[in-house]
Motif scaffolding. Structure first.
Motif, PDB file in Angstrom:
ATOM      1  N   LEU A   1       0.861  -1.178   0.000  1.00 13.69           N
ATOM      2  CA  LEU A   1       0.000   0.000   0.000  1.00 13.69           C
ATOM      3  C   LEU A   1       0.901   1.233   0.000  1.00 13.69           C
ATOM      4  N   VAL A   2       0.647   2.176  -0.904  1.00 15.39           N
ATOM      5  CA  VAL A   2       1.528   3.325  -1.097  1.00 15.39           C
ATOM      6  C   VAL A   2       0.713   4.603  -1.024  1.00 15.39           C
ATOM      7  N   ARG A   3       1.190   5.549  -0.220  1.00 16.70           N
ATOM      8  CA  ARG A   3       0.584   6.880  -0.218  1.00 16.70           C
ATOM      9  C   ARG A   3       1.269   7.724  -1.269  1.00 16.70           C
ATOM     10  N   LEU A   4       0.520   8.342  -2.145  1.00 17.97           N
ATOM     11  CA  LEU A   4       1.075   9.031  -3.302  1.00 17.97           C
ATOM     12  C   LEU A   4       1.447  10.479  -3.006  1.00 17.97           C
ATOM     13  N   ASP A   5       1.055  11.009  -1.847  1.00 22.25           N
ATOM     14  CA  ASP A   5       1.380  12.392  -1.510  1.00 22.25           C
ATOM     15  C   ASP A   5       2.197  12.426  -0.230  1.00 22.25           C
ATOM     16  N   GLY A   6       2.636  13.632   0.153  1.00 19.68           N
ATOM     17  CA  GLY A   6       3.371  13.794   1.396  1.00 19.68           C
ATOM     18  C   GLY A   6       4.611  12.920   1.454  1.00 19.68           C
ATOM     19  N   PRO A   7       4.844  12.249   2.585  1.00 19.14           N
ATOM     20  CA  PRO A   7       6.055  11.441   2.739  1.00 19.14           C
ATOM     21  C   PRO A   7       6.044  10.130   1.951  1.00 19.14           C
ATOM     22  N   GLN A   8       4.919   9.830   1.285  1.00 16.65           N
ATOM     23  CA  GLN A   8       4.831   8.619   0.460  1.00 16.65           C
ATOM     24  C   GLN A   8       5.132   7.360   1.275  1.00 16.65           C
ATOM     25  N   TRP A   9       4.418   7.248   2.382  1.00 14.08           N
ATOM     26  CA  TRP A   9       4.560   6.063   3.223  1.00 14.08           C
ATOM     27  C   TRP A   9       4.217   4.797   2.449  1.00 14.08           C
ATOM     28  N   ARG A  10       4.836   3.684   2.835  1.00 11.95           N
ATOM     29  CA  ARG A  10       4.600   2.388   2.208  1.00 11.95           C
ATOM     30  C   ARG A  10       4.344   1.347   3.293  1.00 11.95           C
ATOM     31  N   HIS A  11       3.342   0.465   3.068  1.00 12.72           N
ATOM     32  CA  HIS A  11       3.035  -0.616   3.995  1.00 12.72           C
ATOM     33  C   HIS A  11       2.820  -1.894   3.201  1.00 12.72           C
ATOM     34  N   ASP A  12       3.570  -2.929   3.527  1.00  7.98           N
ATOM     35  CA  ASP A  12       3.309  -4.241   2.938  1.00  7.98           C
ATOM     36  C   ASP A  12       2.032  -4.815   3.542  1.00  7.98           C
ATOM     37  N   VAL A  13       1.210  -5.420   2.707  1.00  7.91           N
ATOM     38  CA  VAL A  13      -0.045  -6.017   3.177  1.00  7.91           C
ATOM     39  C   VAL A  13      -0.191  -7.415   2.580  1.00  7.91           C
ATOM     40  N   ASP A  14      -0.805  -8.313   3.364  1.00  7.71           N
ATOM     41  CA  ASP A  14      -1.066  -9.654   2.853  1.00  7.71           C
ATOM     42  C   ASP A  14      -2.411  -9.662   2.138  1.00  7.71           C
ATOM     43  N   GLU A  15      -2.814 -10.825   1.650  1.00  2.80           N
ATOM     44  CA  GLU A  15      -4.039 -10.898   0.849  1.00  2.80           C
ATOM     45  C   GLU A  15      -5.281 -10.597   1.674  1.00  2.80           C
ATOM     46  N   LEU A  16      -5.272 -10.975   2.949  1.00  2.00           N
ATOM     47  CA  LEU A  16      -6.409 -10.617   3.802  1.00  2.00           C
ATOM     48  C   LEU A  16      -6.482  -9.102   3.962  1.00  2.00           C
ATOM     49  N   GLY A  17      -5.318  -8.454   4.095  1.00  2.35           N
ATOM     50  CA  GLY A  17      -5.292  -6.997   4.196  1.00  2.35           C
ATOM     51  C   GLY A  17      -5.794  -6.339   2.922  1.00  2.35           C
ATOM     52  N   VAL A  18      -5.397  -6.876   1.783  1.00  2.00           N
ATOM     53  CA  VAL A  18      -5.861  -6.329   0.503  1.00  2.00           C
ATOM     54  C   VAL A  18      -7.382  -6.425   0.413  1.00  2.00           C
ATOM     55  N   ALA A  19      -7.910  -7.576   0.819  1.00  4.25           N
ATOM     56  CA  ALA A  19      -9.361  -7.758   0.755  1.00  4.25           C
ATOM     57  C   ALA A  19     -10.086  -6.816   1.716  1.00  4.25           C
ATOM     58  N   LEU A  20      -9.533  -6.648   2.910  1.00  6.19           N
ATOM     59  CA  LEU A  20     -10.161  -5.741   3.883  1.00  6.19           C
ATOM     60  C   LEU A  20     -10.163  -4.307   3.367  1.00  6.19           C
ATOM     61  N   LEU A  21      -9.029  -3.854   2.866  1.00  6.00           N
ATOM     62  CA  LEU A  21      -8.932  -2.471   2.404  1.00  6.00           C
ATOM     63  C   LEU A  21      -9.813  -2.212   1.191  1.00  6.00           C
ATOM     64  N   ALA A  22     -10.047  -3.233   0.380  1.00  9.44           N
ATOM     65  CA  ALA A  22     -10.929  -3.063  -0.780  1.00  9.44           C
ATOM     66  C   ALA A  22     -12.344  -2.700  -0.344  1.00  9.44           C
ATOM     67  N   GLY A  23     -12.730  -3.155   0.853  1.00  9.12           N
ATOM     68  CA  GLY A  23     -14.069  -2.844   1.340  1.00  9.12           C
ATOM     69  C   GLY A  23     -14.157  -1.547   2.124  1.00  9.12           C
ATOM     70  N   CYS A  24     -13.012  -0.898   2.366  1.00 11.67           N
ATOM     71  CA  CYS A  24     -13.000   0.325   3.176  1.00 11.67           C
ATOM     72  C   CYS A  24     -13.357   1.527   2.307  1.00 11.67           C
ATOM     73  N   ARG A  25     -14.665   1.728   2.106  1.00 13.18           N
ATOM     74  CA  ARG A  25     -15.146   2.842   1.288  1.00 13.18           C
ATOM     75  C   ARG A  25     -15.971   3.825   2.102  1.00 13.18           C
TER      76      ARG A  25
END
Length: 498
Positions: free
Chosen positions: A431-455
């Motif tokens: 997961l990458v933030r495109l602005d500011g400090p451009q933080w990066r976080h590695d995520v597993d497949e469960l994390g990817v699925a969870l974040l996909a629902g975070c709307r």
């Protein structure tokens, strides 16, 4: 004299914008590289404004009558007596550094002028012990990192020539600057007078001049350079040895903050183990005691790391000492012997932000490496970090599960793939933030699925329940594992709440 000088500088248009216009982009870029000839050619026919640029920005000697015309109503003899100019054989040159300065982030600031000592370099003279810096890279980086929200009282510890006070004048109603150097305070008085900024200036070491007082905001660009316990240059050396200056200020500043008050400072730390945070964390333990009965939020950001040899060479050149000269060789040996004796294998540099919280608020301490490229001002990010940290404090434990998270549009998902005989195989998701400090976080497949629902539509609790059901996981165990990750993403602005 200084009032008359302000009149002259304004009348001649010796301002940031006018100087930039007269020089043009090519000559400005050359001047930033230390090449003065293009700038000299650009202002050859610029009249009195060109005379001021040659005198104060290019270091030229100019005929006395030209200086008198450009500086009118200031008498050249009076300026020489005041130490601003030197006069030799009818040629006048600058004895101090005087330059226009500005900050687009400060509304209605007008034009500022900063008085300091002339810059030094290894090919010329060495900085004196009481040398006063001007608008150097460190002071400007602190200004760009400063939180700009309105406050009633502000303290600048180690104010030098007053640069931080200028930058804080747009959001602080009452300002106080302290410094151990009387010469620096004299420079600051002139800087503030020329710039039309009012502040209380007090002489004394560290926090002694403001003992018993508290402030809504504190900023400090202290003599943080780790070295032997002596003072060769007041702007750089604390006399405490090693990283003693940073340790002292980080440990004590919370005791001088009002509830909710924020302190920000540049700091350096000796790295003596594989964990660079070891020394800053010991200081923060003392800082938490100073904040009592309140709590403490602390964010330590490491922006650079230097090996001892690079560190020593950098600061010798900064003071105008050639590391290869006999003097530089002797100083290098002394510094490196000291660092080796302390077991130092690297020196870290960065920003420390401290906030004194209410007694019933659990504090948050975070130390992070931010050595990736980051050209944006850090101040807005620090403001946002403080807000996000306060929000998390209001949502402890499982209460976070009832909020509705959303991944903002400034965040993207990167997937890392490697070629195999069967085609591309995924090895990582980030997961990458495109602005500011451009933080990066590695995520597993469960994390990817969870974040996909975070709307922003469903509570986090419901999202985790659905995820547990879809993957055959226990919902409570999944929530326990997810909450620390979610909190980290919130602190980095990669999850927000509706």
């Amino acid at each position: 004299m200084w009032r008359g000088l302000r009149t002259a500088l304004g009348r001649m248009g010796f301002t940031v914008d006018r100087v930039a216009a007269l020089l043009g982009p090519a000559a400005r870029a050359a001047l930033d590289r230390g090449e003065t000839t293009p700038a000299r050619r650009a202002v050859r026919d610029a009249g009195d404004a060109g005379t001021l640029i040659r005198l104060f920005l290019l270091g030229d000697a100019v005929p006395r009558d030209e200086a008198a015309e450009a500086l009118e109503p200031v008498d050249v003899g009076e300026a020489v007596s005041a130490g601003l100019l030197s006069d030799r054989d009818g040629q006048v040159s600058a004895a101090l550094d005087l330059r226009p300065h500005g900050d687009a982030a400060v509304p209605d600031a007008g034009t500022w002028w900063v008085l300091s000592d002339l810059e030094v370099d290894p090919a010329g003279r060495t900085a004196d012990r009481e040398h006063v810096l001007g608008t150097g890279a460190a002071s400007l980086s602190l200004a760009r990192a400063t939180v700009r929200r309105p406050v009633d009282t502000l303290l600048d510890v180690g104010t030098g020539c007053g640069v931080q006070v200028l930058h804080c004048s747009g959001h602080a109603r009452r300002m106080t600057g302290t410094d151990v150097s009387d010469r620096a305070l004299d420079m600051a008085r002139v800087t503030l007078a020329l710039s039309g900024v009012d502040a209380e200036l007090l002489a004394g070491p560290w926090l002694e001049p403001v003992a018993g007082r508290r402030f809504d905001q504190i900023v400090s660009n202290p003599p943080f350079v780790p070295g032997p316990p002596q003072v060769d240059h007041v702007y750089r050396d604390s006399g405490l040895g090693g990283d003693g200056a940073s340790a002292l200020l980080v440990g004590r500043l919370p005791g001088f903050l009002t509830e909710g008050g924020v302190a920000q400072l540049l700091a350096s730390w000796l790295i003596t183990s594989d964990d660079w945070t070891e020394r800053p964390r010991t200081w923060l333990a003392e800082a938490a005691e100073a904040a009592a009965p309140g709590g403490l939020d602390a964010w330590v950001v490491q922006r650079d790391v230097a090996d001892p040899a690079l560190h020593v060479g950098t600061w010798l050149r900064d003071a105008g000492v050639d590391p290869a000269s006999p003097e530089g060789t002797a100083l290098s040996e002394r510094w490196l012997d000291f660092l080796a004796g302390e077991g130092v294998h690297a020196i870290g540099f960065g920003f420390v932000t401290l906030r004194r919280t209410a007694p019933d608020v659990a504090g948050t301490v975070v130390c992070e490496d931010l050595r990736q490229s980051h050209d944006d001002p850090l101040g807005p990010e620090i403001e946002a970090w403080l807000d996000r940290t306060a929000w998390l404090a209001r949502h402890p434990g499982d209460t976070l599960l009832d909020t509705r998270p959303r991944v903002p549009d400034t965040v993207a998902l990167e997937r890392g793939l490697v070629p195999t005989d069967e085609g591309w195989s995924e090895v990582a998701a980030t997961l990458v933030r495109l602005d500011g400090p451009q933080w990066r976080h590695d995520v597993d497949e469960l994390g990817v699925a969870l974040l996909a629902g975070c709307r922003g539509y469903l509570p986090l609790r419901d999202l985790l329940d659905l995820l547990a059901l879809a993957h055959g996981r226990d919902a409570d165990e999944l929530a326990e594992a997810a909450l620390p990750v979610v909190r980290d993403l919130v602190r980095h602005g990669m999850l927000v709440w509706e």
